[in-house]
Design an enzyme around this catalytic site. Structure first.
Site, PDB file in Angstrom:
ATOM      1  N   GLU A  13      63.013  -2.082 -32.223  1.00 27.96           N
ATOM      2  CA  GLU A  13      64.296  -1.516 -32.669  1.00 27.96           C
ATOM      3  C   GLU A  13      64.745  -2.178 -33.967  1.00 27.96           C
ATOM      4  O   GLU A  13      65.259  -1.518 -34.864  1.00 27.96           O
ATOM      5  CB  GLU A  13      65.382  -1.725 -31.596  1.00 27.96           C
ATOM      6  CG  GLU A  13      65.321  -0.702 -30.473  1.00 27.96           C
ATOM      7  CD  GLU A  13      66.185  -1.111 -29.286  1.00 27.96           C
ATOM      8  OE1 GLU A  13      67.045  -2.013 -29.454  1.00 27.96           O
ATOM      9  OE2 GLU A  13      66.008  -0.543 -28.193  1.00 27.96           O
ATOM     10  N   SER A  99      44.775 -10.016 -40.507  1.00 29.39           N
ATOM     11  CA  SER A  99      44.732  -8.564 -40.326  1.00 29.39           C
ATOM     12  C   SER A  99      43.343  -7.984 -40.188  1.00 29.39           C
ATOM     13  O   SER A  99      43.168  -6.909 -39.634  1.00 29.39           O
ATOM     14  CB  SER A  99      45.410  -7.884 -41.515  1.00 29.39           C
ATOM     15  OG  SER A  99      46.590  -8.548 -41.847  1.00 29.39           O
TER      16      SER A  99
END
Lengths: 336, 367
Positions: A13, A99
């Site tokens: 959120e 990553s």
């Protein structure tokens, strides 16, 4: 598992609200994260991919430490160098998330080999997804682990999706467990959403790895309920009702909760209390992290090498002079 | 004007220096001779003996004694735990080396040639070079990648590329290129002891060449500083920078130029990253002319960086444009006559130096 679920909801959120730039959820894979972490010891090293923050939660990383990394502030152990969710902590023996896919696999084998050379009573655990098993590094790593008899546990989170690529487009082998066998690595397939099964498998794997000096592969079958990341909308490539079914009917956290409730060790009130307490802690952590200042200018130049080389010292000097001459062109909240 | 005056003054002081230099030369020829191969082997042996965390891995390094016999005798002496024959996967064993370094060991990873390091470049750049920075100092990578680099003889395009410029452009890596036995010993020892990832570019054709080494070089504590170039030959008329095999060519070119009255200063770079800009610029401020020599491709090469550095820091001192002598802008051909034309030869360096000294008609602008 509740902490992980709540953290995911709140941080996701926060990204949607623009407070952090990026986030990756672990929804649907809580059992893999927590149960595997619980089954190994704090002496064991962890080489994660990027969907295993639950292992850090188990090892004691606090909501504040998570938030600091996501906000890239002064308290971030990563000194604001990487995107959110690239956690890393030497004291928790959790190697910094990078990553690149599957590169942690041969690295884990190298570290396990070093542990063996040091005759330590410990192993290495490394995680990757179904997509990562297509990378060359997976094959080199498994092959090498078998040949060098390295004490490493390979945990494959086969969650059905590599961003939008389903496993049917990723490989045509019978899952990942057969690949381990092909390399001479003892392998097992486990229901990744069954916390007890995960715990049991990893616990036994650790014993084998440490006592017999051998690698073990565990294929944990699960489903990636969330999107790949906040940059993805998975309803674009898979049916929404499929996602909902896995979220509701196959939730590993609910499954575990029902079991402990049925044994009388947990209750509805305890659940509500836990969830609301964790939620407040996390909301507070985000609020505080947002206010903490960013890492200072000097951290732009450190850690490129072990020592600060002369060319970077000069550049830093030049940068400071430029900032002091043209302060209006630079953000006011970066300390010196 | 100032340049000419300064040259005259320097020329006089250098006359005094010259006899000392030739004395040294005659002294050193009486010292012990050592091949580059022996230098590398002894450096590896001594560092492995001094620090149990150092270990060697690569294809053929063990039982075969090394594809070029650099690791001869090490398997026998240190055993299979410290000299690892790896399966054929550069990406794999480089990743494994990085993981071992993260944990605290000091791997020396051998590439049979740096052309094969292309298989592993993701691990070299994204795992080794950047990890210390990305993890904010938590993951250090005290690793050495070594092996032959650049052209050999008749090995074709996929075995002849020079990777100095590629690796030297990446922050987080250190890149070294030894020329003789002293360089090989001192720089390899420094690389193994260094806490950062180091790319150590050797040269296959130099392995068998013998050079004089002093007692100081033979001592097991001998070490050369990373980031310092060496002035192999002092001169006053033109600066020639080179590294690896080209240093030998530059020195030969300097002897030929001397007969024509041009006194060339030859700089052996030794370290490509960090580049010793201070030594290069000081030399150019003395001679006012610069030729850079490298075997690799010209575009974005080491010479390009040196030229930029000199233009940025010593523009006012240049009396002639900087010229880069580099390999031909083609994949290396196999046929011996073509190969010879694709790599700089001594005559190319001589002609370039003469052009810089306005002793010959300048080349028309070439593409």
């Amino acid at each position: 598992m509740v902490t992980l679920q709540t953290m995911d909801t709140i941080f996701y959120e926060a990204q949607r609200q623009g407070r952090i730039s990026f986030y990756v959820t672990t929804i649907g894979e809580e059992a893999i994260n927590i149960a595997s972490a619980a089954a190994v010891t704090s002496d064991d090293f962890v080489f994660p991919q990027y969907r295993e923050p639950g292992v850090l939660i188990w090892r004691g990383f606090t909501p504040q430490e998570f938030a600091s990394q996501c906000f890239g502030n002064r308290a971030d152990y990563g000194k604001g160098r990487q995107m959110p969710i690239h956690y890393g902590s030497n004291k928790h023996k959790y190697f910094t998330v990078s990553s690149t896919i599957a590169t942690q696999i041969p690295q884990a084998v190298g570290a396990a080999y070093s542990l063996k050379m040091d005759k330590k009573d410990a192993c290495v655990v490394t995680y990757f997804g179904d997509g990562g098993t297509s990378e060359g590094d997976f094959h080199a790593g498994l092959n090498f682990a078998a040949v060098t008899e390295a004490p490493v546990i390979f945990i494959c989170r086969n969650n059905g999706w590599a961003i939008s690529t389903p496993t049917s487009d990723q490989f045509r082998s019978d899952g990942i467990a057969v690949r381990g066998q092909a390399y001479g690595v003892r392998s097992i397939r486990v229901d990744g959403n069954d916390a007890l099964a995960m715990y049991s498998a990893v616990h036994t794997a650790r014993k084998m790895a440490v006592n017999e000096h051998r690698p073990i592969l565990i294929e944990a079958v699960t489903y990636r309920v969330g999107h790949h990341s906040t940059s993805d909308d998975s309803t674009k490539y898979r049916p929404a009702d499929e996602i909902e079914w896995w979220r509701m009917a196959r939730d590993p956290v609910t499954r575990f909760r029902k079991w402990i409730e049925s044994n009388g060790w947990w209750s509805g009130e305890a659940e509500t209390q836990l969830r609301s307490s964790i939620r407040s802690q996390l909301l507070l952590a985000i609020q505080m992290a947002e206010k903490v200042e960013k890492p200072p200018v000097k951290e732009l130049f450190t850690d490129v090498y072990d020592d600060l080389p002369s060319n970077l010292r000069e550049q830093e000097k030049l940068l400071r002079e430029t900032i002091s001459r043209h302060p209006q062109d630079y953000p006011a909240d970066v300390p010196h | 004007m100032l340049g000419i005056v300064r040259q005259k003054v320097l020329g006089q002081s250098l006359q005094k220096v010259r006899p000392a230099v030739s004395l040294l030369r005659s002294y050193s020829s009486a010292a012990k001779q050592m091949t580059v191969r022996e230098a590398l082997n002894s450096a590896l042996d001594e560092e492995m003996s001094a620090d149990p965390k150092v270990f060697l891995m690569g294809e053929e390094v063990g039982e075969y004694q090394g594809a070029y016999k650099i690791s001869k005798g090490l398997l026998e002496k240190y055993g299979p735990e410290r000299v690892l024959d790896t399966p054929i996967t550069e990406a794999g064993f480089t990743g494994i080396g990085v993981g071992a370094a993260y944990y605290g060991l000091k791997p020396v990873v051998e590439f049979m040639t740096f052309n094969f390091s292309m298989q592993a470049i993701d691990h070299i750049i994204n795992s080794a070079a950047k990890s210390n920075y990305m993890s904010a100092g938590q993951l250090s990578v005290p690793l050495v990648f070594r092996g032959p680099n650049g052209a050999a003889a008749g090995v074709g395009a996929q075995h002849s590329q020079c990777y100095a410029a590629w690796y030297a452009s990446c922050p987080g890596l250190k890149v070294l290129a030894p020329y003789n036995s002293e360089d090989s010993r001192g720089l390899l020892k420094a690389a193994i002891r260094d806490p950062d990832p180091v790319i150590f570019l050797e040269n296959e054709l130099l392995y068998g060449e013998s050079f004089p080494v002093s007692d100081e070089v033979l001592d097991s504590s001998f070490c050369l500083p990373i980031g310092k170039a060496k002035i192999e030959r002092e001169g006053k008329d033109v600066t020639i920078t080179a590294f690896s095999k080209m240093v030998g060519y530059a020195l030969k070119a300097a002897e030929i130029l001397e007969k024509d009255g041009i006194d060339a200063e030859v700089i052996n770079l030794r370290s490509i990253r960090p580049l010793d800009r201070s030594t290069i610029n000081t030399s150019v401020r003395k001679t006012n002319r610069l030729i850079t020599v490298e075997e690799g491709f010209p575009q974005h090469g080491v010479g390009a960086e040196i030229c930029a550095s000199v233009v940025e820091e010593s523009f006012g001192y240049l009396d002639a444009p900087v010229e880069r002598v580099a390999g031909a802008d083609v994949p290396m051909p196999y046929a011996a006559n073509l190969e010879r034309m694709a790599v700089p030869q001594v005559e190319d360096i001589v002609r370039a130096a003469k052009r810089a000294c306005y002793r010959s008609v300048p080349l028309a602008a070439a593409a």
